[in-house]
Design a protein around this motif. Structure first.
Motif, short mmCIF file in Angstrom:
data_model
loop_
_atom_site.label_atom_id
_atom_site.label_comp_id
_atom_site.label_asym_id
_atom_site.label_seq_id
_atom_site.Cartn_x
_atom_site.Cartn_y
_atom_site.Cartn_z
N VAL A 128 3.94 1.63 -6.36
CA VAL A 128 5.04 2.51 -6.78
C VAL A 128 4.84 2.90 -8.24
CG1 VAL A 128 7.53 2.70 -7.11
CG2 VAL A 128 6.62 1.41 -5.14
N PRO A 129 4.83 4.20 -8.57
CA PRO A 129 4.68 4.63 -9.96
C PRO A 129 5.80 4.06 -10.85
CG PRO A 129 4.45 6.49 -8.45
CD PRO A 129 4.93 5.33 -7.64
N GLN A 130 5.48 3.83 -12.13
CA GLN A 130 6.42 3.15 -13.02
C GLN A 130 7.77 3.86 -13.10
OE1 GLN A 130 5.72 0.10 -14.51
NE2 GLN A 130 7.92 0.15 -14.90
N GLU A 131 7.75 5.19 -13.16
CA GLU A 131 9.01 5.93 -13.27
C GLU A 131 9.90 5.67 -12.04
OE1 GLU A 131 10.56 10.56 -13.68
OE2 GLU A 131 8.51 10.04 -14.27
N THR B 152 0.82 -1.22 0.00
CA THR B 152 0.00 0.00 0.00
C THR B 152 0.86 1.27 0.00
OG1 THR B 152 -0.13 -0.07 2.42
CG2 THR B 152 -1.90 -1.15 1.18
N ASN B 153 2.17 1.11 -0.05
CA ASN B 153 3.06 2.27 0.02
C ASN B 153 3.64 2.59 -1.34
OD1 ASN B 153 5.18 4.16 0.93
ND2 ASN B 153 4.61 3.39 2.96
N SER B 154 3.50 3.83 -1.77
CA SER B 154 3.96 4.24 -3.11
C SER B 154 5.37 4.81 -3.11
CB SER B 154 2.99 5.29 -3.68
OG SER B 154 2.96 6.44 -2.84
N ASP B 155 5.96 4.98 -1.93
CA ASP B 155 7.30 5.56 -1.83
C ASP B 155 8.33 4.43 -1.74
OD1 ASP B 155 9.63 6.89 -1.32
OD2 ASP B 155 8.99 7.76 0.60
N PRO B 156 9.17 4.24 -2.77
CA PRO B 156 10.13 3.14 -2.75
C PRO B 156 11.17 3.28 -1.64
CG PRO B 156 10.56 4.57 -4.62
CD PRO B 156 9.25 5.01 -4.04
N ASP B 157 11.35 4.49 -1.12
CA ASP B 157 12.28 4.67 -0.01
C ASP B 157 11.76 3.97 1.25
OD1 ASP B 157 14.03 6.09 -1.57
OD2 ASP B 157 13.27 8.06 -0.95
N TYR B 158 10.43 3.86 1.37
CA TYR B 158 9.84 3.11 2.48
C TYR B 158 10.33 1.66 2.43
CZ TYR B 158 6.34 0.42 5.07
OH TYR B 158 5.72 -0.47 5.92
#
Length: 459
Positions: free
Chosen positions: A230-233, A180-186
């Motif tokens: 996570v967005p593709q970019e 559920t998290n979109s931030d790859p740094d998470y």
């Protein structure tokens, strides 16, 4: 039973799905009278190749059967081993496959998906002679020497183990929310925190092994539901190499391996059974697969059993993701139970989640409900016929059966019915293979501890 002009003899059908046509049975009946040679090969990374010499009829009357047989064979090879290029020796079949595996073809999903994960255009090639089969299994797993970290990334929790010379000296399990998290740094920070936590309990770190849901090629994350939001970019920039970065940023140049969790499960099974040549099948949210070969190696194949077709029924249930029909995900997962329940007269509340609907059927089964038993017996029949198909592909000696669907009395009934059908309809195969459930030794090995054994330490 007749399908596409092919007469198929089936002794055992699921009581709740009398229209089921085992693909293995269709293939055998089709090939019994096919006489025109055709070569098919699928190329994957690093020149690895899956090659098959087979036959079709090559007549106008059997054209549809020829096409169906080859199309399902190619799909099976793609989801078993992966690939971005298909070679074929027959011009008419070549033209048909070009039509199927295209933007608007009936295998458009596969065409697009494999182009993305291999980062190469998907293509079909006409050739006089197909390339020879070539595999490059890695001697991954079973290495116990030194100070190792094993990390297991699940959808609801992450586990890490510190292992010294085969003994687990520390392990922890931490709840996280990767899907559920979109931030790859998470995700990156969670992985690094786990690695550092394990490292604190050892004098040094000699190697790191990772078990993670998804498709991994050369340790890179090519597709994984853990990073769904996570967005593709950002996925391209920060997720594809996320495990490589996390390990090298934390420990520098240490040996590491990243493998699909299904393969690591099969490896844990091999360590538990003290044997090799094991196919692992986990029946949960989907159907997960993993394989350890005769040498005890993880092959690096995709082993995505969920999307390998097992049913030739043209009215088989459609998978919502790939939009294909008759594939394992709708037979060996909670979806399979949910599909069969109404046919047995069980109607779970539509407001319930799929996992909750499974629990309804499981509770009925534990209470001795005959309707629920019919569901599990039907899955057992599915499994027997499909194991015959899988054995043609893998030649396994053991099948390790896991996942929520296999828990409790329902799982016991699945195995009992599967073994009955194997003895009745595939007697030679029933003597060759062993069905196993996880035992206490398997649980002690654990996914993260098995992951720790993946890399070979450089001497």
């Amino acid at each position: 039973m007749n399908f596409l002009g092919v007469e198929i003899e089936i002794k055992n059908l699921p009581e709740l799905d009398r229209e089921f046509i085992p693909l293995h049975k269709f293939n055998k009946a089709f090939l019994a009278f096919a006489g025109k040679p055709v070569g098919i090969a699928v190329e994957r990374a690093a020149g690895e190749m899956a090659s098959v010499q087979t036959f079709i009829y090559g007549t106008d009357e059997m054209r549809e059967a020829d096409r169906y047989y080859i199309r399902r064979l190619v799909k099976t090879l793609l989801w078993m081993k992966g690939g971005f290029r298909v070679y074929v020796t027959d011009r008419e079949i070549y033209e048909y496959l070009c039509e199927c595996f295209s933007e608007n073809g009936n295998q458009a999903f596969d065409y697009d998906y494999f182009a993305k994960i291999f980062e190469r255009p998907f293509e079909v090639v006409l050739t006089d002679v197909i390339p020879e089969a070539k595999d490059a299994p890695k001697p991954a797993g079973g290495h116990l020497d030194g100070c190792r970290i094993g990390f297991d990334a699940g959808g609801s929790d992450r586990k890490v183990s510190a292992v010294i010379d085969g003994e687990t000296v520390y392990s922890e399990e931490v709840v996280w929310f990767p899907k559920t998290n979109s931030d790859p740094d998470y995700h990156y920070n969670g992985i690094v925190a786990a690695l550092r936590s394990a490292a604190e309990h050892m004098p040094r770190v000699d190697a790191v092994g990772v078990s993670s849901a998804g498709i991994y090629i050369n340790d890179r994350t090519m597709s994984a539901s853990l990073f769904l939001k996570v967005p593709q970019e950002l996925y391209d920039a920060k997720v594809k190499d996320i495990y490589i970065r996390a390990i090298t940023d934390t420990f520098g140049d240490v040996p590491f391996n990243v493998f699909n969790d299904g393969d690591v499960t099969a490896l844990a099974g091999a360590m538990s059974l003290e044997d090799t040549n094991i196919l692992g099948i986990a029946m949960g949210t989907s159907e997960a697969g993993g394989y350890v070969d005769e040498n005890g190696y993880i092959t690096g194949w995709l082993n995505e059993l969920a999307f390998i077709p097992v049913d030739a029924n043209p009215d088989a249930m459609q998978d919502e993701w790939s939009l294909d029909i008759g594939c394992g995900v709708k037979y060996f997962s909670q979806d399979g139970v949910i599909k069969l329940a109404p046919r047995a007269g069980i109607e779970p509340d539509e407001a319930l989640s799929p996992a909750e609907k499974l629990k309804v059927v499981q509770k009925l089964m534990e209470n001795g409900d005959e309707r629920a038993a019919a569901v599990y017996r039907s899955i057992g029949v599915y499994l027997a016929h499909s194991l015959a198909l899988y054995h043609e592909l893998y030649g396994f000696r053991h099948v390790l059966l896991l996942g929520r669907v296999m828990s409790g009395r329902g799982g016991d009934l699945i195995i009992a019915e599967c073994e009955r059908v194997l003895k009745d309809e595939y007697s030679e195969l029933s003597e060759k293979i062993h069905l196993a459930l996880p035992d206490e030794k398997f649980r002690r090995v654990g996914q993260s501890a098995a992951a720790a054994s993946l890399p070979e330490i450089r001497k």
